[in-house]
Write a protein that holds these residues in place. Sequence first.
Motif, PDB file in Angstrom:
ATOM      1  N   LEU A   1       0.768  -1.366  -0.077  1.00  7.55           N
ATOM      2  CA  LEU A   1       0.324  -0.279   0.119  1.00  7.55           C
ATOM      3  C   LEU A   1       0.979   1.290   0.008  1.00  7.55           C
ATOM      4  CD1 LEU A   1      -2.682  -1.346   2.372  1.00  7.55           C
ATOM      5  CD2 LEU A   1      -2.711  -0.407   0.152  1.00  7.55           C
ATOM      6  N   GLU A   2       1.798   1.221   1.174  1.00  4.36           N
ATOM      7  CA  GLU A   2       2.854   2.265   1.262  1.00  4.36           C
ATOM      8  C   GLU A   2       4.012   2.541  -0.565  1.00  4.36           C
ATOM      9  OE1 GLU A   2       7.150   3.134   2.645  1.00  4.36           O
ATOM     10  OE2 GLU A   2       5.204   3.290   4.255  1.00  4.36           O
TER      11      GLU A   2
ATOM     12  N   ARG B   1       0.153   4.507  -2.726  1.00  2.67           N
ATOM     13  CA  ARG B   1       0.544   5.170  -2.118  1.00  2.67           C
ATOM     14  C   ARG B   1       1.793   6.189  -3.291  1.00  2.67           C
ATOM     15  NH1 ARG B   1      -2.936   8.024  -1.976  1.00  2.67           N
ATOM     16  NH2 ARG B   1      -4.282   7.089  -0.214  1.00  2.67           N
ATOM     17  N   ASP B   2       2.937   6.219  -2.621  1.00  2.00           N
ATOM     18  CA  ASP B   2       3.861   6.648  -3.533  1.00  2.00           C
ATOM     19  C   ASP B   2       3.729   6.919  -4.893  1.00  2.00           C
ATOM     20  OD1 ASP B   2       4.979   6.798  -0.839  1.00  2.00           O
ATOM     21  OD2 ASP B   2       6.548   5.438  -1.216  1.00  2.00           O
TER      22      ASP B   2
ATOM     23  N   ALA C   1      -1.178  11.829  -3.520  1.00  2.00           N
ATOM     24  CA  ALA C   1      -1.785  11.255  -1.771  1.00  2.00           C
ATOM     25  C   ALA C   1      -3.275  12.075  -3.034  1.00  2.00           C
ATOM     26  CB  ALA C   1      -1.532  13.088  -1.374  1.00  2.00           C
ATOM     27  N   ASP C   2      -3.765  12.309  -3.683  1.00  6.10           N
ATOM     28  CA  ASP C   2      -5.021  12.866  -4.084  1.00  6.10           C
ATOM     29  C   ASP C   2      -5.878  11.636  -4.883  1.00  6.10           C
ATOM     30  OD1 ASP C   2      -4.167  15.226  -3.392  1.00  6.10           O
ATOM     31  OD2 ASP C   2      -3.225  15.666  -5.354  1.00  6.10           O
TER      32      ASP C   2
ATOM     33  N   LEU D   1      -7.146   5.182  -2.967  1.00  2.82           N
ATOM     34  CA  LEU D   1      -6.700   3.827  -2.460  1.00  2.82           C
ATOM     35  C   LEU D   1      -7.945   3.649  -1.461  1.00  2.82           C
ATOM     36  CD1 LEU D   1      -4.877   1.616  -2.949  1.00  2.82           C
ATOM     37  CD2 LEU D   1      -2.902   3.228  -1.793  1.00  2.82           C
TER      38      LEU D   1
ATOM     39  N   SER E   1      -2.471   4.541   7.060  1.00  2.00           N
ATOM     40  CA  SER E   1      -2.485   5.901   7.032  1.00  2.00           C
ATOM     41  C   SER E   1      -1.528   5.565   6.026  1.00  2.00           C
ATOM     42  CB  SER E   1      -0.449   6.403   7.877  1.00  2.00           C
ATOM     43  OG  SER E   1       0.523   5.709   7.160  1.00  2.00           O
ATOM     44  N   ASN E   2      -1.745   5.005   4.462  1.00  7.06           N
ATOM     45  CA  ASN E   2      -1.548   4.862   3.168  1.00  7.06           C
ATOM     46  C   ASN E   2      -3.225   4.268   2.147  1.00  7.06           C
ATOM     47  OD1 ASN E   2       1.619   5.485   2.469  1.00  7.06           O
ATOM     48  ND2 ASN E   2       1.659   3.813   4.461  1.00  7.06           N
ATOM     49  N   SER E   3      -4.112   4.377   3.214  1.00  7.79           N
ATOM     50  CA  SER E   3      -4.703   3.828   2.675  1.00  7.79           C
ATOM     51  C   SER E   3      -6.045   5.205   3.040  1.00  7.79           C
ATOM     52  CB  SER E   3      -5.727   2.542   3.041  1.00  7.79           C
ATOM     53  OG  SER E   3      -4.445   1.611   2.731  1.00  7.79           O
ATOM     54  N   ASP E   4      -6.735   5.019   2.414  1.00  3.60           N
ATOM     55  CA  ASP E   4      -8.638   5.901   2.267  1.00  3.60           C
ATOM     56  C   ASP E   4      -9.338   4.722   3.203  1.00  3.60           C
ATOM     57  OD1 ASP E   4      -7.866   8.583   0.771  1.00  3.60           O
ATOM     58  OD2 ASP E   4      -7.340   7.464  -0.714  1.00  3.60           O
TER      59      ASP E   4
ATOM     60  N   ASN F   1      -6.380   7.595   9.994  1.00  2.00           N
ATOM     61  CA  ASN F   1      -5.318   8.174   8.418  1.00  2.00           C
ATOM     62  C   ASN F   1      -5.620   9.644   8.445  1.00  2.00           C
ATOM     63  OD1 ASN F   1      -8.415   8.250   8.083  1.00  2.00           O
ATOM     64  ND2 ASN F   1      -7.961   6.899   6.185  1.00  2.00           N
TER      65      ASN F   1
END
Length: 503
Positions: free
Chosen positions: A125-126, A129-130, A134-135, A138, A154-157, A502
């Motif tokens: 997931l990280e 996300r990278d 951020a927009d 996920l 922290s890396n998921s919506d 998150n």
Amino acid sequence: MKQRIVIGALLVECNHFGGIPTDLNSFKRTQYITGQDVLEIADGTLGGYYDVLSPRAGDIEVIPTIAATACPGGPVTTLAYSAIKQQILTGISEAISEGPVAGVLLALHGAAAVDGIPDLEGDLLESVRDLIGADVALVATLDLHAYMTEQMVSNSDVLVAWDTYPHRDAFETGQRGATALLDIVDGNLIPCMAMGITPVLVGAINGTTEGEGPFADTMRLAKRIEKRDDVYMTSAFLVHPYLDAPNMGGGGLVITNDDPDLACELATEITEYYWSRRHDLEPELIGVESAIERSLAHDGSVVLVETSDCCGGGAAGDSVQLLPHLTALPADIHSVIPVVDAHVAAECHKHSVGDEIMIEIGFRHDPDWGDPVPVCGTIIQLNDGVFTYRGGIWDRCEGHMGSSAVIKVGGVHVCVATHPTYEWCGEQYDAFEIDVSQMKIIVAKNPMNYGMAFSDYSDLMMVLDTRGPTPATCRHLPFQRITRPAFPWQDDFDEHNKVLTNC
């Protein structure tokens, strides 16, 4: 312009205390589908995705990457993870190169590990996300036995888990995940997600979500909270306890629409309730000799549950702890036991049905838990080990045990497979043409599904106190990395709840 959604799946549960390493062949025996063929999957979590996304084909484009799932086992090999991860990331990168991507939707398990990486999903997931920034939305769907980590949250919506155990709602969970993604993309949801975690490490014997029980009650609390107008979605988690990793525990997850304080408050409520039921989650166990005595005294068939060798929890399935006790019984007391032993299966296939064979069997794939047992018996069946699941997360999918055989040793039917497979509803015994209704003792190695599989044949089911990589209680496992204090080793400590967010 169509909103473009990238999808993929990497779904496997891993075990740090035993099992067979999960390599690419492990996935290919179960599900390893790439490219446009991924869009042909109609069942399970991905089927649920499509059920929600397909009606919006006019304004949604679905871009597939890979669907890779495997029977639980030891940690995923670095080679296998790198190959699957690269397929997902390459698919996303190629999609981005062709135009904006609105969201990524991934079907994961939540309790996978790689050599040197205890949190596969967090790492994946990280990385996603990278790549997407951020927009871009996920969303990931998970098993309710997920090992929830800060890296994942922290890396998921949105993270959403199955609500049932036995697992019956993979399709519905896929629908929920896809709906959440569309709500974000359409601007109807600003997800604030809070995950409460309490350090309770227990097996799954009392982890059903059906009927009465401590986890069923926890799930019902989570679902009552989900009905509130100011709550978007909830999940409850009973962590897969056979990973050796820091900050493990179960609890509750709450997602609100732009209300972080409420999400934290309600996640804490679910998690505190789960903590209050910790003693009820520990099972009652019986020793093997006592279980055999009770079986012989019982009028009817008996199920002995050797959950310490559960392929569905990542064990190799090669335990023969019960075999000497069964072969010591008179030959007119019929029993059946499954064993994974590739060597014995191969040797049987060098013979014919009706041949006698003398061979050592068991503990060949995971020898840390015992020694092989010598047997002398008759080969009564040889087959290719192919069967079809009837329900669950792999409904209508083929299972592949590999070359398989049945050796009859006195009254014991030893069902030998080359590869471990997940036990759902007795499909493996059916593939071996075993009539379990004629067995006095039926050995099952799954901590939950045995009731569903064998309740028509037995009214006495006993959970055995045996050792292995997936025991009914975690008290005796050689953990080295878990964060303590933790239940069941310690109890009544003050700081037993933390919340990850998150937002």
